[in-house]
Enzyme design. Structure first.
Site, PDB file in Angstrom:
ATOM      1  N   TYR A  39       0.797  -1.264  -0.056  1.00 19.05           N
ATOM      2  CA  TYR A  39       0.121  -0.134  -0.018  1.00 19.05           C
ATOM      3  C   TYR A  39       0.819   1.128  -0.092  1.00 19.05           C
ATOM      4  CZ  TYR A  39      -4.373   2.408   0.672  1.00 19.05           C
ATOM      5  OH  TYR A  39      -5.490   3.464   0.380  1.00 19.05           O
ATOM      6  N   LYS A  94     -20.198 -20.648 -10.325  1.00 19.90           N
ATOM      7  CA  LYS A  94     -19.377 -20.377 -11.359  1.00 19.90           C
ATOM      8  C   LYS A  94     -17.846 -19.894 -11.209  1.00 19.90           C
ATOM      9  CE  LYS A  94     -19.811 -20.594 -15.958  1.00 19.90           C
ATOM     10  NZ  LYS A  94     -20.871 -19.786 -16.812  1.00 19.90           N
TER      11      LYS A  94
END
Length: 564
Positions: A39, A94
């Site tokens: 970060y 999925k």
């Protein structure tokens, strides 16, 4: 396939961490330095690089391996318009399939919007996040407009799997079924029952494969789609026939192929009997097909039959296609999934079914042997070869058709990368281990006085892979085992020089001398050979006293084989 109860299904989705997928970090994060790189301030550097060159997003972010599974829940499986939130378990499922079959990460996104224009704008707004978009469970005819617009307006692969996945897999099945039936696609009469997104996409693909539009009849819930009807949308009008027939029963008379993507039990045994010789019937309504497997098999002996179910032969299963199609598209940084890529997938899947089936696949399905024919026109979903065959074919088509932004030249290296990424080498070894455990064999370890051989035998025994037989001196083997902390409990040790083995040595010598008499081997010479562990061990296998023989620590392969 065992019947799944409501309670089992709910428990599966609720137990532990609810749902089926999660986000996992891919970089170290245990130190302050790691966090500073992940970060602030380190993250600014890739941001600036991507600002200068947007394609660097593939280099510095997960975009190149991230697919969005997007739905508005208007056509969820066989459940209909149940809404986006109720469809979320399907979209998570999925995502799970993408991950386990092709290593692709997924965010499932459920959009509460039925208006196609607003839905399109929503997807376009979030598209920069992803390397590809899989549209799912969106009803027709809106799905046609949504997919067409997104393909035109985005520079990443977009595919509505309900349309194209079924088309690609059934297309591969049709190619092979026609070959078995001895028919040419340009000559056959095709009847399609159902006029939704999947049916229309399948039929268009069949035309791309060589079927003649004038040989196709499509039916919907009101009967044959004909030019006499005034209730047809544009998609249906394309397939309207001018023949004077109204019902499905009339349409299938003399047909060569039936494709069903409609409702259960609309095709009768008599209808199947009215079709041409060697009829091809793809009854793909789920969970119950247009005609049951039992009725289809009872209707006639020459039928080639497929369903969408896993408990019958010839499953038309989208998982044979979409993970690998997106894999090939992502790995070439493709701008689209075009017709060339779809056709490449069709032919790759069809060709794979004609190749010998690995034992590991047969074992996974508890089959003794599988060969190309009426009951095997498509590869099995757990065939690990699909990853490399289909992904490579799609990637090549992306490059050759000009939609790729990354070129692959080392195809063997790419295939190896795919296998390593999925850990398929380890999976194959595990599968072979499972096969061995299911029916452990008696294996002779000839050079058991070597510590590596002794360890291998003991580990094989502990894992249940085989029933080891050690050739050697008991005291010496037990001393080595004690020094190396190896357990020989329950393992048979055969000392060739013991008097109790005299009868067996003479029996083996008689068999060997009879076999090699023309080569001048006498009984006395054979007796001398029987004090050699390699010769004795091979005779154990030859006589059925053991099933396999392991040697080679001290002995050369060429020397050992001369004894056989």
């Amino acid at each position: 396939m065992a019947k799944i109860t409501k309670e089992e299904a709910l428990r599966y989705h609720a137990e532990g961490k609810p749902g089926k997928i999660e986000v996992v970090p891919t970089k170290p994060y245990s130190t302050q330095m790691d966090l500073s790189l992940a970060y602030s301030p380190g993250v600014a550097e890739p941001c600036l690089e991507i600002e200068k060159n947007p394609l660097d997003a593939y280099k510095y972010t997960s975009k190149g391996n991230l697919v969005a599974v997007i739905s508005n829940g208007t056509a969820v499986l066989g459940l209909g318009d149940i809404g986006p939130l109720a469809g979320k378990p399907v979209m998570e499922g999925k995502g799970l399939l993408f991950k386990i079959f092709a290593g692709i990460d997924v965010f499932d996104i459920e959009v509460n919007e039925k208006d196609p224009d607003k839905f399109i704008e929503t997807v376009k707004a979030i598209a920069p996040t992803f390397g590809g978009i899989n549209l799912e469970d969106i009803k027709a005819p809106e799905c046609f407009k949504i997919e067409t617009r997104l393909k035109e307006e985005l520079d990443i692969p977009v595919m509505h799997d309900d349309q194209h996945g079924t088309a690609i897999i059934s297309g591969a099945g049709l190619i092979n079924a026609l070959e078995i039936a001895g028919k040419k696609i340009e000559d056959v009469k095709i009847v399609v029952n159902g006029a939704g997104a999947a049916s229309i996409s399948c039929t268009k693909l069949y035309i791309m494969l060589g079927a003649k539009k004038e040989n196709i009849i499509m039916c919907d819930s009101k009967g044959v789609i004909s030019t006499h009807r005034t209730d047809l949308n544009e998609s249906k009008k394309f397939f309207a026939t001018d023949r004077d027939i109204k019902t499905l029963a009339e349409a299938v008379v003399g047909a060569d192929v039936f494709l069903g993507l409609s409702v259960a039990n609309v095709l009768t045994k008599d209808m199947v009997r009215s079709m041409n010789a060697n009829p091809i019937v793809f009854a793909l309504a789920n969970p119950n097909p247009e005609i049951s497997y039992a009725d289809a098999m009872a209707s006639r002996d020459d039928i080639i039959f497929a369903t969408g179910r896993s408990d019958y032969p010839n499953q038309i299963n989208n998982v044979l296609g979409f993970p690998y199609i997106f894999r090939g598209a992502l790995d070439t940084h493709a701008k689209a999934i075009n017709e060339e890529m779809k056709l490449a997938a069709v032919y790759a899947i069809a060709e794979l079914a004609k190749e010998p089936v690995p034992d590991v696949v047969n074992a996974a399905y508890k089959l003794k042997r599988t060969t190309f024919g009426r009951n095997y026109i498509l590869p099995k979903a757990l065939d690990p070869r699909l990853l490399t065959r289909v992904s490579c074919a799609v990637a090549k088509a992306a490059i050759e058709s000009g939609v790729s932004r990354r070129t692959i030249t080392d195809w063997e290296g790419y295939a190896n990368h795919l296998r390593e990424m999925m850990g398929y080498d380890n999976k194959l070894l595990r599968s072979f281990t499972d096969m061995a455990k299911a029916n452990p064999k008696r294996v002779v370890f000839a050079e058991a006085n070597h510590v590596n051989m002794l360890k291998a035998a003991a580990e094989a025994k502990a894992e249940g892979i085989c029933i080891p037989i050690l050739l050697g001196n008991e005291e010496r083997l037990e001393k080595i085992a004690a020094e190396e902390n190896i357990s020989l409990e329950g393992i048979e040790i055969v000392n060739l020089r013991h008097d109790r083995e005299t009868e067996r040595r003479h029996r083996y010598a008689k068999i060997l001398s009879d076999k090699k008499a023309r080569e001048g081997v006498t009984y006395a010479e054979a007796c001398e050979k029987m004090v050699d562990r390699n010769a004795f061990g091979m005779m154990m296998v030859a006589t059925g006293d053991a099933d396999a023989f392991v040697t080679g620590v001290y002995s050369r392969y060429s020397e050992v084989t001369k004894m056989a």
